[in-house]
Write a protein that holds these residues in place. Sequence first.
Motif, short mmCIF file in Angstrom:
data_model
loop_
_atom_site.label_atom_id
_atom_site.label_comp_id
_atom_site.label_asym_id
_atom_site.label_seq_id
_atom_site.Cartn_x
_atom_site.Cartn_y
_atom_site.Cartn_z
N LEU A 166 -1.52 27.70 31.85
CA LEU A 166 -0.75 26.48 31.04
C LEU A 166 0.04 26.88 29.90
O LEU A 166 1.18 26.55 29.67
N LEU A 167 -0.40 27.93 29.33
CA LEU A 167 0.41 28.40 28.14
C LEU A 167 1.39 29.73 28.32
O LEU A 167 2.15 30.09 27.42
N ASP A 168 1.22 30.13 29.44
CA ASP A 168 2.05 31.17 29.96
C ASP A 168 1.99 32.45 29.24
O ASP A 168 2.83 33.15 28.53
N VAL A 169 0.77 33.02 28.89
CA VAL A 169 0.24 34.14 28.13
C VAL A 169 -0.33 35.27 29.25
O VAL A 169 -1.15 34.54 30.09
N PRO A 170 -0.45 36.36 28.96
CA PRO A 170 -0.80 37.39 29.97
C PRO A 170 -2.14 37.84 29.26
O PRO A 170 -2.86 38.59 30.11
N PHE A 171 -2.78 37.51 28.34
CA PHE A 171 -3.87 38.10 27.65
C PHE A 171 -5.04 36.92 27.62
O PHE A 171 -4.69 36.02 27.31
N ILE A 172 -6.33 37.51 28.19
CA ILE A 172 -7.63 36.60 28.07
C ILE A 172 -8.60 37.52 27.48
O ILE A 172 -8.98 38.48 27.98
N PHE A 173 -9.05 36.98 26.37
CA PHE A 173 -10.38 37.68 26.24
C PHE A 173 -11.66 36.67 26.33
O PHE A 173 -11.67 35.43 26.20
N ALA A 174 -12.73 37.17 26.85
CA ALA A 174 -14.04 36.51 27.12
C ALA A 174 -15.00 36.98 26.33
O ALA A 174 -15.02 38.43 26.51
N SER A 175 -15.78 36.20 25.80
CA SER A 175 -17.01 37.09 25.14
C SER A 175 -18.30 35.96 25.14
O SER A 175 -18.33 34.94 25.17
N ASN A 176 -19.36 36.59 25.16
CA ASN A 176 -20.68 36.06 24.79
C ASN A 176 -21.47 36.33 23.62
O ASN A 176 -22.72 35.98 23.59
N GLY A 177 -20.69 36.85 22.90
CA GLY A 177 -21.15 37.26 21.62
C GLY A 177 -21.70 38.70 21.40
O GLY A 177 -22.14 39.26 20.22
N ASP A 178 -22.04 39.21 22.56
CA ASP A 178 -22.64 40.52 22.54
C ASP A 178 -21.52 41.62 22.89
O ASP A 178 -21.69 42.79 22.60
#
Length: 210
Positions: A54-66
Amino acid sequence: KVIVRGQLGLRKKVKSADIVLYHKPNMPLAVIEAKANQHEVGKGIQQGLDYAHLLDVPFIFASNGDGFVFHDKTVKKGQPIETKIDLNSSPSPEQLWKKFIEYKGYTADQLPTITQDYHDDGTDKSPRYYQLQAINKTLEAISSGRDRVLIVMATGTGKTYTAFQIIWRLWKAKKKKRILFLADRNILVDQTRNNDFEPFGSAMTKVKGR
Protein backbone atom coordinates in the motif's frame (compact mmCIF):
# COMPACT_ATOMS: atom_id res chain seq x y z
CA LYS A 1 -12.77 -0.59 2.16
CA VAL A 2 -16.59 -0.47 1.81
CA ILE A 3 -18.39 -3.72 0.96
CA VAL A 4 -21.83 -3.25 -0.63
CA ARG A 5 -24.45 -5.97 -0.19
CA GLY A 6 -27.78 -5.08 -1.74
CA GLN A 7 -28.86 -1.81 -0.15
CA LEU A 8 -26.42 -2.11 2.75
CA GLY A 9 -22.84 -0.88 2.97
CA LEU A 10 -20.31 -2.27 5.42
CA ARG A 11 -17.03 -0.49 6.12
CA LYS A 12 -14.22 -2.88 6.94
CA LYS A 13 -11.81 -2.18 9.78
CA VAL A 14 -9.15 0.42 8.92
CA LYS A 15 -5.74 -1.10 8.27
CA SER A 16 -2.86 0.37 10.23
CA ALA A 17 0.78 -0.70 10.30
CA ASP A 18 2.40 -1.00 13.73
CA ILE A 19 5.28 1.32 12.79
CA VAL A 20 6.26 3.07 9.57
CA LEU A 21 9.79 4.39 9.15
CA TYR A 22 10.13 7.58 7.10
CA HIS A 23 13.12 9.06 5.30
CA LYS A 24 11.48 12.43 5.97
CA PRO A 25 7.85 13.45 6.63
CA ASN A 26 5.47 11.80 4.15
CA MET A 27 8.23 9.78 2.48
CA PRO A 28 7.72 6.21 3.81
CA LEU A 29 10.72 3.89 3.68
CA ALA A 30 9.96 0.74 5.69
CA VAL A 31 7.28 -1.05 7.71
CA ILE A 32 7.75 -2.73 11.09
CA GLU A 33 5.29 -5.36 12.32
CA ALA A 34 5.57 -6.36 15.99
CA LYS A 35 4.08 -9.51 17.56
CA ALA A 36 4.11 -10.94 21.07
CA ASN A 37 7.04 -13.27 21.80
CA GLN A 38 4.88 -16.39 21.93
CA HIS A 39 4.89 -16.09 18.12
CA GLU A 40 7.85 -16.96 15.93
CA VAL A 41 10.03 -14.02 14.95
CA GLY A 42 8.77 -13.70 11.35
CA LYS A 43 5.06 -13.94 12.16
CA GLY A 44 4.33 -10.37 11.02
CA ILE A 45 6.06 -10.54 7.63
CA GLN A 46 2.94 -11.29 5.56
CA GLN A 47 0.95 -8.52 7.25
CA GLY A 48 3.92 -6.20 6.75
CA LEU A 49 4.05 -7.09 3.06
CA ASP A 50 0.43 -5.98 2.67
CA TYR A 51 1.17 -2.59 4.25
CA ALA A 52 4.41 -2.24 2.28
CA HIS A 53 2.43 -2.79 -0.94
CA LEU A 54 0.00 0.00 0.00
CA LEU A 55 2.87 2.37 0.82
CA ASP A 56 5.07 1.24 -2.09
CA VAL A 57 8.12 0.53 0.09
CA PRO A 58 10.58 -2.38 -0.31
CA PHE A 59 11.60 -2.96 3.33
CA ILE A 60 9.71 -4.90 6.02
CA PHE A 61 10.89 -5.71 9.52
CA ALA A 62 9.06 -8.27 11.68
CA SER A 63 9.80 -8.83 15.36
CA ASN A 64 8.52 -10.81 18.31
CA GLY A 65 10.65 -8.83 20.77
CA ASP A 66 13.41 -11.44 20.79
CA GLY A 67 14.76 -10.86 17.28
CA PHE A 68 14.02 -9.49 13.84
CA VAL A 69 13.42 -10.75 10.32
CA PHE A 70 14.37 -8.25 7.61
CA HIS A 71 12.57 -8.59 4.25
CA ASP A 72 14.47 -6.66 1.59
CA LYS A 73 13.04 -6.45 -1.94
CA THR A 74 16.12 -4.56 -3.15
CA VAL A 75 18.51 -7.53 -2.97
CA LYS A 76 20.10 -8.82 -6.16
CA LYS A 77 18.98 -12.07 -7.74
CA GLY A 78 20.38 -15.08 -5.91
CA GLN A 79 20.67 -13.31 -2.56
CA PRO A 80 18.26 -14.15 0.30
CA ILE A 81 15.30 -11.77 0.42
CA GLU A 82 14.75 -12.46 4.14
CA THR A 83 17.39 -12.61 6.85
CA LYS A 84 17.29 -12.88 10.63
CA ILE A 85 19.08 -9.99 12.32
CA ASP A 86 19.51 -8.57 15.80
CA LEU A 87 19.08 -4.95 16.83
CA ASN A 88 22.80 -4.21 16.48
CA SER A 89 22.95 -5.45 12.87
CA SER A 90 19.91 -3.52 11.68
CA PRO A 91 20.64 -1.34 8.62
CA SER A 92 21.04 2.37 9.36
CA PRO A 93 18.67 5.03 7.99
CA GLU A 94 21.41 6.09 5.57
CA GLN A 95 21.87 2.52 4.32
CA LEU A 96 18.13 2.05 3.80
CA TRP A 97 17.85 5.33 1.91
CA LYS A 98 20.79 4.45 -0.36
CA LYS A 99 19.28 1.03 -1.13
CA PHE A 100 15.88 2.69 -1.72
CA ILE A 101 17.37 5.14 -4.26
CA GLU A 102 19.05 2.29 -6.15
CA TYR A 103 15.86 0.20 -6.06
CA LYS A 104 13.79 3.06 -7.46
CA GLY A 105 16.43 3.99 -10.01
CA TYR A 106 16.52 7.66 -9.00
CA THR A 107 19.22 9.81 -10.56
CA ALA A 108 21.07 12.63 -8.81
CA ASP A 109 19.11 15.15 -10.91
CA GLN A 110 15.79 13.72 -9.68
CA LEU A 111 16.56 13.79 -5.97
CA PRO A 112 16.01 17.55 -5.31
CA THR A 113 12.45 17.23 -6.69
CA ILE A 114 11.65 13.84 -5.18
CA THR A 115 12.86 14.84 -1.70
CA GLN A 116 11.28 18.32 -1.70
CA ASP A 117 9.32 18.83 1.51
CA TYR A 118 5.54 18.63 1.62
CA HIS A 119 3.63 21.69 2.80
CA ASP A 120 3.12 21.55 6.56
CA ASP A 121 0.30 23.73 7.89
CA GLY A 122 1.30 23.18 11.53
CA THR A 123 -1.49 20.72 12.27
CA ASP A 124 -1.42 16.93 12.30
CA LYS A 125 -2.95 16.78 8.83
CA SER A 126 -1.04 14.53 6.45
CA PRO A 127 -1.89 12.77 3.18
CA ARG A 128 -3.65 9.42 3.28
CA TYR A 129 -1.68 6.47 1.93
CA TYR A 130 -3.28 6.61 -1.53
CA GLN A 131 -2.70 10.37 -1.70
CA LEU A 132 0.95 9.76 -0.83
CA GLN A 133 1.13 7.28 -3.69
CA ALA A 134 -0.42 9.75 -6.14
CA ILE A 135 1.78 12.66 -5.02
CA ASN A 136 5.08 10.79 -4.81
CA LYS A 137 4.60 8.86 -8.06
CA THR A 138 3.68 12.07 -9.90
CA LEU A 139 6.83 13.78 -8.64
CA GLU A 140 8.86 10.73 -9.68
CA ALA A 141 7.39 10.80 -13.19
CA ILE A 142 7.85 14.54 -13.73
CA SER A 143 11.39 14.52 -12.32
CA SER A 144 12.27 11.75 -14.79
CA GLY A 145 11.18 13.92 -17.72
CA ARG A 146 7.65 12.69 -18.35
CA ASP A 147 5.28 15.52 -19.29
CA ARG A 148 1.95 13.66 -19.41
CA VAL A 149 0.59 12.13 -16.21
CA LEU A 150 -3.03 11.16 -15.48
CA ILE A 151 -4.31 10.66 -11.92
CA VAL A 152 -7.84 9.26 -11.47
CA MET A 153 -9.44 9.68 -8.04
CA ALA A 154 -13.04 9.23 -6.90
CA THR A 155 -15.26 11.97 -5.48
CA GLY A 156 -14.42 12.72 -1.87
CA THR A 157 -10.90 11.26 -1.93
CA GLY A 158 -9.13 14.62 -1.67
CA LYS A 159 -8.23 15.43 -5.27
CA THR A 160 -7.71 19.15 -4.58
CA TYR A 161 -5.45 18.53 -1.57
CA THR A 162 -3.47 16.00 -3.60
CA ALA A 163 -3.10 18.48 -6.47
CA PHE A 164 -2.02 21.19 -4.02
CA GLN A 165 0.79 19.08 -2.56
CA ILE A 166 2.01 18.11 -6.04
CA ILE A 167 2.04 21.75 -7.17
CA TRP A 168 3.62 22.96 -3.91
CA ARG A 169 6.53 20.54 -4.15
CA LEU A 170 7.12 21.21 -7.86
CA TRP A 171 7.06 24.96 -7.21
CA LYS A 172 9.32 24.85 -4.16
CA ALA A 173 11.78 22.57 -5.93
CA LYS A 174 11.83 25.10 -8.79
CA LYS A 175 10.98 22.27 -11.18
CA LYS A 176 8.03 24.27 -12.55
CA LYS A 177 7.72 28.07 -12.45
CA ARG A 178 4.17 28.43 -13.76
CA ILE A 179 1.37 25.96 -13.09
CA LEU A 180 -2.22 26.24 -14.36
CA PHE A 181 -5.02 24.74 -12.24
CA LEU A 182 -8.33 24.35 -14.09
CA ALA A 183 -11.88 23.84 -12.82
CA ASP A 184 -15.19 23.86 -14.68
CA ARG A 185 -16.92 26.41 -12.43
CA ASN A 186 -15.85 29.73 -10.87
CA ILE A 187 -17.12 28.67 -7.47
CA LEU A 188 -14.74 25.68 -7.49
CA VAL A 189 -11.81 27.90 -8.45
CA ASP A 190 -12.66 30.32 -5.63
CA GLN A 191 -13.04 27.53 -3.07
CA THR A 192 -9.69 26.07 -4.07
CA ARG A 193 -7.97 29.45 -4.00
CA ASN A 194 -9.32 30.35 -0.56
CA ASN A 195 -8.83 26.93 1.05
CA ASP A 196 -6.27 24.34 -0.04
CA PHE A 197 -4.27 26.71 -2.25
CA GLU A 198 -4.23 29.61 0.24
CA PRO A 199 -0.54 29.05 1.18
CA PHE A 200 0.50 30.23 -2.30
CA GLY A 201 -0.65 33.73 -1.32
CA SER A 202 0.25 36.51 -3.76
CA ALA A 203 2.07 34.08 -6.05
CA MET A 204 -1.37 32.84 -7.17
CA THR A 205 -3.62 34.63 -9.67
CA LYS A 206 -7.11 33.82 -10.88
CA VAL A 207 -7.33 33.96 -14.67
CA LYS A 208 -10.66 35.36 -15.82
CA GLY A 209 -12.22 34.96 -19.25
CA ARG A 210 -13.85 37.77 -21.18
